[in-house]
Design a protein around this motif. Structure first.
Motif, PDB file in Angstrom:
ATOM      1  N   UNK A   1      88.383 -25.765  -1.294  1.00 43.07           N
ATOM      2  CA  UNK A   1      89.297 -26.905  -1.442  1.00 43.07           C
ATOM      3  C   UNK A   1      90.744 -26.461  -1.281  1.00 43.07           C
ATOM      4  N   UNK A   2      91.086 -25.354  -1.919  1.00 41.62           N
ATOM      5  CA  UNK A   2      92.462 -24.846  -1.859  1.00 41.62           C
ATOM      6  C   UNK A   2      92.850 -24.485  -0.435  1.00 41.62           C
ATOM      7  N   UNK A   3      91.960 -23.774   0.258  1.00 44.10           N
ATOM      8  CA  UNK A   3      92.238 -23.380   1.642  1.00 44.10           C
ATOM      9  C   UNK A   3      92.378 -24.608   2.533  1.00 44.10           C
ATOM     10  N   UNK A   4      91.494 -25.573   2.353  1.00 45.75           N
ATOM     11  CA  UNK A   4      91.548 -26.785   3.176  1.00 45.75           C
ATOM     12  C   UNK A   4      92.843 -27.559   2.967  1.00 45.75           C
ATOM     13  N   UNK A   5      93.256 -27.723   1.699  1.00 44.36           N
ATOM     14  CA  UNK A   5      94.493 -28.453   1.408  1.00 44.36           C
ATOM     15  C   UNK A   5      95.720 -27.681   1.883  1.00 44.36           C
ATOM     16  N   UNK A   6      95.650 -26.345   1.822  1.00 36.57           N
ATOM     17  CA  UNK A   6      96.761 -25.528   2.306  1.00 36.57           C
ATOM     18  C   UNK A   6      96.937 -25.697   3.818  1.00 36.57           C
ATOM     19  N   UNK A   7      95.823 -25.694   4.556  1.00 34.16           N
ATOM     20  CA  UNK A   7      95.895 -25.882   6.013  1.00 34.16           C
ATOM     21  C   UNK A   7      96.473 -27.252   6.339  1.00 34.16           C
ATOM     22  N   UNK A   8      96.033 -28.275   5.610  1.00 35.42           N
ATOM     23  CA  UNK A   8      96.559 -29.624   5.818  1.00 35.42           C
ATOM     24  C   UNK A   8      98.061 -29.677   5.526  1.00 35.42           C
ATOM     25  N   UNK A   9      98.468 -28.994   4.458  1.00 32.91           N
ATOM     26  CA  UNK A   9      99.895 -28.972   4.100  1.00 32.91           C
ATOM     27  C   UNK A   9     100.730 -28.327   5.195  1.00 32.91           C
ATOM     28  N   UNK A  10     100.287 -27.177   5.714  1.00 32.49           N
ATOM     29  CA  UNK A  10     101.063 -26.468   6.723  1.00 32.49           C
ATOM     30  C   UNK A  10     101.124 -27.267   8.025  1.00 32.49           C
ATOM     31  N   UNK A  11     100.057 -27.940   8.380  1.00 31.64           N
ATOM     32  CA  UNK A  11     100.078 -28.775   9.586  1.00 31.64           C
ATOM     33  C   UNK A  11     101.070 -29.926   9.419  1.00 31.64           C
ATOM     34  N   UNK A  12     101.060 -30.535   8.237  1.00 32.49           N
ATOM     35  CA  UNK A  12     101.971 -31.638   7.971  1.00 32.49           C
ATOM     36  C   UNK A  12     103.417 -31.138   7.907  1.00 32.49           C
ATOM     37  N   UNK A  13     103.604 -29.932   7.360  1.00 28.54           N
ATOM     38  CA  UNK A  13     104.950 -29.361   7.251  1.00 28.54           C
ATOM     39  C   UNK A  13     105.548 -29.119   8.639  1.00 28.54           C
ATOM     40  N   UNK A  14     104.745 -28.605   9.548  1.00 23.90           N
ATOM     41  CA  UNK A  14     105.241 -28.368  10.907  1.00 23.90           C
ATOM     42  C   UNK A  14     105.608 -29.687  11.587  1.00 23.90           C
ATOM     43  N   UNK A  15     104.820 -30.712  11.315  1.00 25.29           N
ATOM     44  CA  UNK A  15     105.116 -32.024  11.880  1.00 25.29           C
ATOM     45  C   UNK A  15     106.425 -32.565  11.312  1.00 25.29           C
ATOM     46  N   UNK A  16     106.612 -32.416  10.013  1.00 31.44           N
ATOM     47  CA  UNK A  16     107.834 -32.885   9.364  1.00 31.44           C
ATOM     48  C   UNK A  16     109.064 -32.150   9.897  1.00 31.44           C
ATOM     49  N   UNK A  17     108.913 -30.861  10.104  1.00 26.84           N
ATOM     50  CA  UNK A  17     110.037 -30.079  10.615  1.00 26.84           C
ATOM     51  C   UNK A  17     110.350 -30.465  12.056  1.00 26.84           C
ATOM     52  N   UNK A  18     109.310 -30.718  12.829  1.00 28.67           N
ATOM     53  CA  UNK A  18     109.517 -31.123  14.224  1.00 28.67           C
ATOM     54  C   UNK A  18     110.219 -32.476  14.305  1.00 28.67           C
ATOM     55  N   UNK A  19     109.936 -33.341  13.342  1.00 28.79           N
ATOM     56  CA  UNK A  19     110.575 -34.656  13.319  1.00 28.79           C
ATOM     57  C   UNK A  19     111.954 -34.621  12.677  1.00 28.79           C
ATOM     58  N   UNK A  20     112.344 -33.397  12.238  1.00 26.20           N
ATOM     59  CA  UNK A  20     113.654 -33.207  11.596  1.00 26.20           C
ATOM     60  C   UNK A  20     113.818 -34.164  10.415  1.00 26.20           C
ATOM     61  N   UNK A  21     112.872 -34.024   9.488  1.00 26.03           N
ATOM     62  CA  UNK A  21     112.880 -34.847   8.286  1.00 26.03           C
ATOM     63  C   UNK A  21     114.253 -34.835   7.632  1.00 26.03           C
TER      64      UNK A  21
END
Length: 479
Positions: A449-469
């Motif tokens: 569960x921890x690994x899965x949520x961490x991967x989801x977080x990092x994918x979302x973080x890269x998206x947020x950074x690309x969108x210049x949150x």
């Protein structure tokens, strides 16, 4: 005694070293106008000085957590010292500082608003539910626990119901009135009583040469309860507590300068850890594990507080110490309800300048809380612990996202966040209040569960950074 002394020294040094590093990583701008001035409303947004804010923050976050938690954590032996020190320096104080400062940068927003902005809109609703559950439990626990302590000091004709009634009256006033009318005025006196009681117990440990045990990783719990993950839920407010994430935004709305954040948020968490160390050390030195376990079973942590205070400080001094402990839950219970009132108002966009609108939100909360006072304290505490540390995980990931998007060292929040995410996952899988699975299976599923949520977080973080949150509430102010 050497372990105890070194622990206190490490905590103090951390404020000037790691605390400074966290502040530099975040990047303060002292010339930025804070919400206390920009949104001043005379109710929740009120500029107050650094010392008063710091004292209010300490009393807000402390509750009975840094006393009751370490007393129960003392059953595990000196390993509890390790969690208090490392947990507060690298997790708890970082958690408090980032939630306070990110809130300050976002109009004093509470955790649900911040989670919605940095972790996605769905998380706003999830965290709002978590925060509501946590705060209503905190408010209830911090009615019953001080009532039990007050009952030990009053005549028999003063019943628990009468004491609870008086506490609720105070909570209602503190929840509804402007922050500088009650909380800002009486907290300095409460703070003095708190510090006298805590440091009085600490001083007597030295004077009497109390046999405080040295560091050991051995599990000494008389009931054989495993250290992992139970210790990290038993001692929360003295090391890492999600409840703090609900309290820091209250003070972010009254902070005058960003530079004051390290003292107010990081520093007060360190102060709380010192208090936790004192009570854990007193419990370990005065009672063996079996005796302490029996006292907790028969009278709860309040009975231990009363016994330690009388043994260390005598009749008069012990009474003052108990009064100092009573101050802690009362000064967290009032702001728990105040914070919940503000969170609900923000969620439904209800302005709070009107007294009646504040009243409409607050009254149902107190009705629910009063009903919960009829439930056994130990049951409430178990659910509080789980909701508390789950909230801490969310707050740490909000901090990690903020720093990641800004291109700064987000590992200072992500690493403790991952650790606590794993602890929370294993806890809910293993405990009876969760899925009641065997510990070995819980650890394996928890890791997945921890690994899965961490991967989801990092994918979302890269998206947020690309969108210049957009990180700050004012687009025209450089982050």
């Amino acid at each position: 005694m050497i372990t105890f002394i070194l622990s206190i020294v490490l905590l103090v040094l951390a404020y000037f070293t790691y605390g400074k590093y966290v502040e530099r990583t975040f990047g303060v701008h002292n010339e930025r106008q804070t919400p206390a001035y920009r949104l001043k409303d005379g109710v929740d947004y009120v500029p107050m000085g650094k010392n008063r804010n710091g004292l209010i923050q300490l009393l807000n976050i402390a509750g009975v957590g840094p006393i009751f938690g370490p007393i129960m954590g003392a059953l595990y032996g000196p390993v509890a010292f390790l969690w208090i020190v490392l947990g507060s320096i690298f997790a708890g104080a970082v958690h408090d500082y980032l939630t306070g400062m990110i809130s300050l940068r976002n109009k004093g927003a509470h955790l649900p608003e911040l989670a919605g902005k940095f972790l996605g809109k769905t998380m706003k609703h999830v965290v709002n539910a978590f925060a509501a559950l946590l705060l209503i439990l905190v408010g209830t626990v911090f009615v019953t626990s001080p009532a039990a302590l007050i009952s030990s000091l009053t005549p028999d004709w003063v019943t628990m119901s009468v004491i609870i009634g008086f506490i609720f009256v105070y909570y209602i006033l503190a929840t509804l009135l402007p922050i500088d009318k009650i909380i800002g005025r009486i907290y300095p006196y409460f703070g003095a009583l708190l510090l006298i009681s805590a440091f009085g117990i600490g001083a007597m440990l030295f004077i009497k040469g109390a046999p405080i045990p040295e560091l050991s990783l051995e599990n000494m719990h008389p009931a054989g309860i495993g250290i992992f993950p139970a210790l990290f839920f038993t001692i929360s407010c003295g090391a890492l507590s999600g409840f703090h994430a609900t309290q820091s935004p209250i003070i972010s709305r009254t902070t005058e300068k960003e530079k004051e954040g390290r003292f107010i948020f990081y520093g007060m968490m360190i102060a709380e850890a010192v208090i936790a160390m004192i009570w854990a050390a007193a419990s370990m030195s005065l009672f063996d594990g079996q005796t302490l376990n029996e006292m907790l079973a028969n009278g709860g942590p309040a009975a231990v507080v009363n016994e330690v205070s009388i043994m260390m400080l005598g009749g008069i001094g012990g009474t003052l110490a108990v009064l100092g402990v009573i101050v802690l839950p009362i000064t967290s219970g009032d702001t728990a309800f105040r914070s919940l009132r503000m969170i609900i108002a923000d969620y439904f966009n209800i302005e709070q300048h009107s007294f009646m609108k504040r009243l409409y939100i607050a009254i149902p909360l107190f009705v629910i809380s009063f009903g919960l006072t009829k439930i056994d304290f130990n049951i409430l505490w178990r659910y509080f612990n789980w909701a508390n540390q789950s909230t801490a995980v969310i707050a740490l990931f909000v901090g990690a996202m903020y720093l990641y998007v800004k291109g700064r060292n987000y590992f200072i929040a992500l690493i403790p966040g991952i650790f606590m995410l794993y602890c929370v996952s294993v806890y809910i899988l293993n405990q009876k209040i969760g899925f009641n699975l065997p510990m070995n299976i819980s650890c394996i599923i928890g890791a997945v569960i921890t690994l899965g949520l961490l991967i989801m977080f990092m994918m979302f973080a890269k998206k947020q950074k690309a969108l210049k949150l957009r990180l700050d509430d004012d687009a025209d102010i450089a982050a």
